[in-house]
Write a protein that holds these residues in place. Structure first.
Motif, PDB file in Angstrom:
ATOM      1  N   ARG A   1       0.905  -0.984  -0.100  1.00 33.27           N
ATOM      2  CA  ARG A   1      -0.342  -0.026   0.012  1.00 33.27           C
ATOM      3  C   ARG A   1       1.068   1.035   0.038  1.00 33.27           C
ATOM      4  O   ARG A   1       0.832   2.094   1.050  1.00 33.27           O
ATOM      5  CB  ARG A   1      -0.921  -0.095   1.147  1.00 33.27           C
TER       6      ARG A   1
ATOM      7  N   GLU B   1      -6.963   4.390  -0.113  1.00 32.91           N
ATOM      8  CA  GLU B   1      -8.074   3.866  -0.853  1.00 32.91           C
ATOM      9  C   GLU B   1      -7.600   2.949  -1.807  1.00 32.91           C
ATOM     10  O   GLU B   1      -8.435   2.037  -2.487  1.00 32.91           O
ATOM     11  CB  GLU B   1      -8.541   5.009  -1.844  1.00 32.91           C
TER      12      GLU B   1
ATOM     13  N   GLU C   1      -6.693  -0.476  -3.426  1.00 28.00           N
ATOM     14  CA  GLU C   1      -7.125  -2.033  -3.284  1.00 28.00           C
ATOM     15  C   GLU C   1      -5.779  -2.901  -3.517  1.00 28.00           C
ATOM     16  O   GLU C   1      -4.930  -2.560  -4.493  1.00 28.00           O
ATOM     17  CB  GLU C   1      -7.759  -2.291  -4.437  1.00 28.00           C
TER      18      GLU C   1
END
Ligand SMILES: Cc1cc2nc3c(=O)[nH]c(=O)nc-3n(C[C@H](O)[C@H](O)[C@H](O)COP(=O)(O)OP(=O)(O)OC[C@H]3O[C@@H](n4cnc5c(N)ncnc54)[C@H](O)[C@@H]3O)c2cc1C
Ligand code: SF4
Ligand code: FES
Ligand code: FES
Lengths: 156, 342
Positions: free
Chosen positions: B238, B339, B341
């Motif tokens: 991430r 946000e 994915e």
């Protein structure tokens, strides 16, 4: 220094000062003036050539360090009697230039752009051609030319 | 360009041996080192052409790519050979999947021709783009000529740094990759001219200007960077690199943010934050990271983190807009990363 450069498939021997860039070696020593000098500082892309198939800036490459590699310049794309390379033909048909000074660098970069697989959309073409500046602003037609040549290059 | 002695060693021992012959045993990380390694040459030849750098000897380490060009990833982390090219690292599948901030920092840097030539170590060690540094017709530049003053202080300084600056130099570190490496806690593997190796934290590679802006790194004379190691962590996937600049492509950052987040149960378990274009060296903001730990990442938390990151900012006129631009860049990067994915 005596060096040997392999340019457009031919081995050429030349004597250069150690400071000579590949760009100056091509233009001043080997009489291959198709490769252009714009900024000489890596900022414009006019001097783009292929080295072992990859696009590089000849103004930031020392001629002595280019020994042992295969260099392709705009002059090496098509022989006198041959049809033009599909990218050259596409630039012609799309009228992708005005003064033509940036064009050899644009064409060499565009060929590499297609080979790298970075020509899948107009946005991607613009991003991966961003190192080649065009003072005349022929950008939309350059994108169109890359788009036109891509399938022809892939078929060839 | 002034003449130089050119050496093309075939192996690492030969390269560091060549450096040992030229380099006196003092003067760490100097701009005007007596011998310089030549990797892609895209920064060094640039500086030599414009008369800023005039090394008496160049040692071409291009041929060492076979030894120090590998990119490998496993459960312990990512290993980036110092001589891997920017374009290779930018498109390596493991980098793209597990370290997207690194892939993006590279892909958004320079252009494809330069990325095909430039090495990762050369990229990390690139010099500032401060106009006065790059133009020797200006007398005053402490970085180029120690003790001459700083023309940028009251001159054109729109792009220059607001974090980590000193009264002697406000140049910004211009590169992209280094900010991601700083954020992700990378280590640097080095080998000295006498053959001994050592490793340092990436954050310790570059120095703050202080009163010696002409000393840019903590590299010892003739030391060769061989590898960067990025530890694995639950935050690397991430991660992203957001770059804000005057033109859409082929431009240095006015402000950039490298962020990596480990989010679980709705809260930030760990955050890694780097900033680019804004600071005197590749910048990690532990202040911003601390704000986020244990919190839900919403706009308010991101804003507080950004406040913390720029609490020590100092501006000099033209660049007064940069703290605000930097805060907004960081807020947007954090919210985007939250946000993602993965
Ligand atoms: C027009 C332009 C736009 C650019 N835009 C960007 C951008 O947007 N973002 C960005 O990040 N960069 C940008 N760059 C900078 C570019 O990425 C760097 O010039 C490049 O990465 C340098 O790598 P190199 O291998 O060519 O280094 P070199 O020029 O070969 O070396 C740079 C320095 O590092 C030293 N060095 C190199 N390798 C080692 C090693 N292994 N150990 C010890 N010392 C070493 C050399 O001695 C030299 O001092 C841009 C450059 C240009 C010209
Ligand atoms: S900011 Fe630093 S690099 Fe720029 S002129 Fe001042 S001393 Fe030189
Ligand atoms: S002449 Fe080489 S990039 Fe401009
Ligand atoms: S056609 Fe004139 S610079 Fe591009």
């Amino acid at each position: 220094m005596d060096i040997t450069l392999k340019v457009n498939g031919t081995e050429r021997r030349l004597a250069v000062d150690v400071r000579t860039t590949l760009l100056d070696a091509l233009r001043e020593h080997l009489d291959l003036t198709g490769t252009k000098k714009g900024c000489d500082l890596g900022q414009c892309g006019a001097c783009t050539v292929l080295m072992d198939g990859q696009r590089v800036l000849s103004c930031f490459t020392l001629a002595v360090a280019a020994e042992g590699t295969e260099i392709t310049t705009i002059e090496g794309l098509a022989g006198e009697e041959d049809p033009l390379h599909p990218m050259q033909q596409a630039f012609l048909e799309q009228d992708a230039y005005q003064c033509g000074y940036c064009t050899p660098g644009q064409i060499m970069a565009a060929i590499a752009c297609v080979h790298e697989g970075h020509a899948n959309s107009d946005d991607e073409i613009r991003e991966y051609m961003s190192g080649n500046l065009c003072r005349c602003g022929a950008y939309p037609k350059i994108v169109a030319a890359v788009r036109q040549a891509k399938p022809l290059m892939e078929r060839a | 360009m002034r003449p130089f002695l050119y050496e093309q060693p075939a192996s690492t021992p030969e390269a560091i041996g060549a450096a040992a012959r030229h380099v006196p045993p003092h003067g760490e990380g100097r701009i005007q080192a007596p011998a310089q390694y030549l990797a892609g040459g895209t920064n060094l030849l640039d500086l030599m052409k414009i008369g800023v750098s005039h090394p008496p000897a160049l040692i071409n380490i291009g041929p060492l790519r076979a030894e120090h060009g590998a990119i490998e990833a496993d459960a312990s982390g990512l290993r980036l050979g110092a001589l891997a090219r920017m374009a290779e690292a930018a498109e390596h599948p493991a980098v793209l999947r597990d370290y997207p901030a690194i892939a993006q920092a590279l892909r958004l840097a320079a252009n494809q021709q330069l990325r095909n030539m430039a090495s990762l170590a050369g990229n990390v060690l690139q010099r500032t783009r401060c106009n006065y540094f790059r133009d020797p017709s200006w007398h005053a530049c402490n970085k180029r000529e120690p003790g001459t003053g700083c023309a940028a202080m009251e001159g054109i300084n729109r792009r220059l740094a607001v974090l980590g600056v000193s009264d002697h130099c406000i140049a910004n570190y211009p590169g992209d990759l280094a900010n991601a490496l700083a954020a992700l806690g990378a280590e640097v593997d080095l080998v000295a001219p006498d053959g001994t190796g050592r490793s340092i934290a990436f954050e310790d590679l570059h120095r703050l200007p202080g009163d010696t802006p002409h000393l840019e790194t903590t590299l010892r004379p003739g030391e060769l960077i061989t590898r960067f190691r990025v530890p694995a962590g639950p935050w690397t996937r991430r991660s992203l690199y957001l770059k804000v600049r005057d033109r859409e492509s082929f431009e240095f950052a006015l402000a950039s943010a490298a962020v990596a987040l480990d989010i679980g149960g709705g809260v930030v378990r760990d955050a890694r934050i780097g900033l680019g274009g804004l600071a005197a060296k590749p910048w990690r903001s532990r202040e911003a990271e601390a704000v986020l730990k244990g919190r839900r990442l919403d706009e308010a938390a991101a804003g507080e983190a950004a406040e913390a990151a720029f609490r020590t900012a100092v501006t000099h006129g033209d660049n007064a807009f940069k703290p605000e631009l930097g805060r907004r860049t960081l807020v947007r990067a954090l919210l985007q990363a939250a946000e993602m994915e993965i």
